[in-house]
Design an enzyme around this catalytic site. Structure first.
Site, PDB file in Angstrom:
ATOM      1  N   ARG A 176       0.869  -1.189   0.000  1.00  0.00           N
ATOM      2  CA  ARG A 176       0.000   0.000   0.000  1.00  0.00           C
ATOM      3  C   ARG A 176       0.899   1.232   0.000  1.00  0.00           C
ATOM      4  NH1 ARG A 176      -2.712   2.945   4.544  1.00  0.00           N
ATOM      5  NH2 ARG A 176      -4.772   3.699   3.883  1.00  0.00           N
ATOM      6  N   GLU A 183      -5.570  -0.550   7.477  1.00  0.00           N
ATOM      7  CA  GLU A 183      -4.635   0.015   8.446  1.00  0.00           C
ATOM      8  C   GLU A 183      -4.835  -0.675   9.784  1.00  0.00           C
ATOM      9  OE1 GLU A 183      -4.431   4.225   8.977  1.00  0.00           O
ATOM     10  OE2 GLU A 183      -4.702   4.661   6.835  1.00  0.00           O
ATOM     11  N   GLU A 217      -9.494   7.727   4.839  1.00  0.00           N
ATOM     12  CA  GLU A 217     -10.262   7.944   6.073  1.00  0.00           C
ATOM     13  C   GLU A 217     -11.182   9.158   5.952  1.00  0.00           C
ATOM     14  OE1 GLU A 217      -7.609   5.818   9.520  1.00  0.00           O
ATOM     15  OE2 GLU A 217      -7.213   7.953   9.161  1.00  0.00           O
TER      16      GLU A 217
END
Length: 351
Positions: A66, A265, A153
């Site tokens: 990522r 995450e 997010e």
């Protein structure tokens, strides 16, 4: 007693199979080249020689990198492209995490890039062309991405204040997500790239439902514009972040939208302490074994989701020496020690 022992063995084997079944076992090591430029090196505990960190990760079973990209210089497109080439050469797939900001984008920060327009019409055009061009750059280099996050997010929207949900409602971020998704689809190979929407606190059903109940709007962002949910799941920011609440929340999303899910995450402390914090799964110790237990718990949740829709996890910044707390109050959440030598918890990617 013999029957009980046999049943226990079968259960253990079943759980082990579950934790091995995820398709994607990833790491976000976006800071790697910056760390190397300051002299950091890495070593596998099984070897006496230094090795590239991505090679160490790959040898332990990591198959997804990522990579965050900012519009600012530190994690620029060129930086991300160089890192992607290394990841692909190490045998990994690529997930690109677009922050749509000059710097960090997270639930508390989602600033419009300084060179971008600030009106909604201008932003719709800009996010389309920017996203398309990013996808094309990776494809043209020969390192096409398998996944792309259109925002990081984005609990309260993104590109603030223009598309901040709490100030402007759902329509502006809905329009911009639609434009970003169209940018992906219009790029080289875009039809085969999996588009992800990333909201933090995967355990929080109220947050997830609030966001997805509002973001889909006629003529704007639609369920067909993206392919999978991405969530963050950390043990530091609330005692409610338990495996059971994660399972319940993600099951609800899958049942409602029939889409894949990744925990993109997460991390857990290896040594030291976490002053002022009660970890959400308090039966798990602060240790390398605790890191494995935490991630195995996430794997089990994902494997229990309906229809096989739990497809992978990403450990956040496992090698960021010098920033071992990784944004938490805990002493050290890394998968390497302060000399860059891999810890036993690196096995989480293969077990």
């Amino acid at each position: 007693m013999i029957l009980f022992s046999l049943l226990s063995l079968l259960l253990t084997l079943f759980i082990t199979q579950l934790t091995q079944a995820l398709t994607y076992r990833g790491a976000d090591f976006s800071s790697l080249a910056i760390l190397e430029s300051s002299g950091r090196t890495y070593q596998d505990s099984s070897s006496s020689s230094k090795r590239p960190f991505e090679t160490i990760l790959s040898s332990h079973g990591t198959n997804l990198a990522r990579i965050r990209i900012w519009t600012g210089q530190e994690y620029s497109l060129d930086y991300g492209l160089r890192l992607a080439r290394r990841a692909v050469n190490a045998g990994m797939n690529v997930m690109v995490d677009l922050h749509y900001s000059d710097t960090w984008a997270d639930p508390a920060h989602q600033s419009i890039p300084s060179s971008w327009p600030r009106d909604l019409s201008g932003l719709n055009t800009k996010i389309f062309t920017y996203t398309r061009d990013i996808v094309n750059a990776f494809a043209n280099q020969g390192t096409p991405m398998q996944f792309i996050q259109i925002g990081n997010e984005i609990n309260d929207g993104f590109l603030w204040p223009t598309a901040q949900i709490s100030k402007s409602g759902f329509s502006p971020p809905s329009q911009l997500l639609h434009s970003a998704a169209n940018g992906v689809r219009s790029a080289t190979g875009g039809s085969s790239i999996k588009i992800m929407v990333h909201v933090s606190n995967g355990w929080d059903s109220g947050l997830q439902n609030f966001f997805y109940d509002g973001i889909f709007r006629p003529g704007e962002f639609a369920t067909g514009d993206f392919d999978l949910f991405g969530v963050s799941f950390y043990p530091f920011y609330g005692r409610e972040a338990t495996f059971e609440r994660l399972r319940s929340t993600l099951t609800g999303l899958v049942n409602k939208y029939n889409k894949d899910v990744m925990v993109v995450e997460t991390d857990w402390p290896a040594i030291g302490s976490c002053p002022g914090v009660s970890l959400s799964e308090n039966s798990i110790s602060i240790s390398t074994n605790g890191q494995i237990q935490w991630v195995n718990g996430i794997k089990n949740v994902l494997n229990q989701l309906p229809g096989g829709h739990g497809i992978g996890f990403v450990y956040w910044e496992p090698g960021w020496i010098g920033n071992a707390g990784l944004g938490s109050s805990c002493s050290d959440n890394l998968l390497v020690d302060n000399q860059g030598v891999s810890r036993a918890s690196m096995s989480m990617f293969s077990n």
